[in-house]
Design an enzyme around this catalytic site. Sequence first.
Site, PDB file in Angstrom:
ATOM      1  N   ARG A 111      10.757   3.790  10.963  1.00 34.52           N
ATOM      2  CA  ARG A 111      10.953   2.565  11.723  1.00 34.52           C
ATOM      3  C   ARG A 111      11.423   1.283  10.156  1.00 34.52           C
ATOM      4  NH1 ARG A 111       7.814   4.969  14.834  1.00 34.52           N
ATOM      5  NH2 ARG A 111       7.037   4.883  16.980  1.00 34.52           N
ATOM      6  N   PHE A 155       1.147  -0.798  -0.273  1.00 35.33           N
ATOM      7  CA  PHE A 155       0.061   0.553  -0.012  1.00 35.33           C
ATOM      8  C   PHE A 155       0.471   1.394  -0.108  1.00 35.33           C
ATOM      9  CE2 PHE A 155      -2.989   3.505   1.615  1.00 35.33           C
ATOM     10  CZ  PHE A 155      -4.046   3.047   1.058  1.00 35.33           C
ATOM     11  N   HIS A 192     -10.679   2.268  10.478  1.00 38.99           N
ATOM     12  CA  HIS A 192     -10.367   1.537  10.081  1.00 38.99           C
ATOM     13  C   HIS A 192      -8.825   0.715  10.210  1.00 38.99           C
ATOM     14  CE1 HIS A 192      -9.730  -0.651   6.729  1.00 38.99           C
ATOM     15  NE2 HIS A 192      -8.969  -0.287   6.140  1.00 38.99           N
TER      16      HIS A 192
END
Length: 193
Positions: free
Chosen positions: A165, A60, A126
């Site tokens: 990260r 994504f 979501h």
Amino acid sequence: MVARRGKPAAKTAPVKQAAVKKAKKKSGKTATFSSLETEMAGDLAIEIRKPRVLIVEARFYEDIADALFEGAKAIIEASDFEYDRIDVPGALELPAAIRFAMNRKGDKAYDGFVALGCVIRGETAHFDVVVNESARGLQQLAIEHQLCIGNGIITVENEEQAWDRARKDRQDKGGQAALAAVAMIGLKQLFSA
């Protein structure tokens, strides 16, 4: 879905049977030696394969997924494992892809899995669904099917946190997930012996 292949397996030369017979004469017992490449038992030399890992990437956020992959790839290659790489649309699809792949048998079977992806908080709930269900799905697979899975799904508030990260020179969560998978493969082998 895009399937990608890791580095090809190195060819291993069969071990000479004389080495086994010599070991038998010294001990008077059947000699058994093993390594990642060759196992000998009695007079039979058997080539065994290197451990194989499947890296499953949620694409994504493509750039972040690539950064996570670089960290995972470095650990897997340093461990002298083979790997395959496949893409799925998002984090919710990661557990299903691993479940499909776990049925692979023989020389192509996977010893472990690395799930990589990024979920950035949006304006709706979501985020919570994706984060919780993807983690639950991976954990359920690991426990119910005794799979070695490294969870490299990063869950963050914004893109800046994601990059911190994901980058190999920062927190390297992709590398940490691969390291977890490698460690679990070793632990599973220890308890299977």
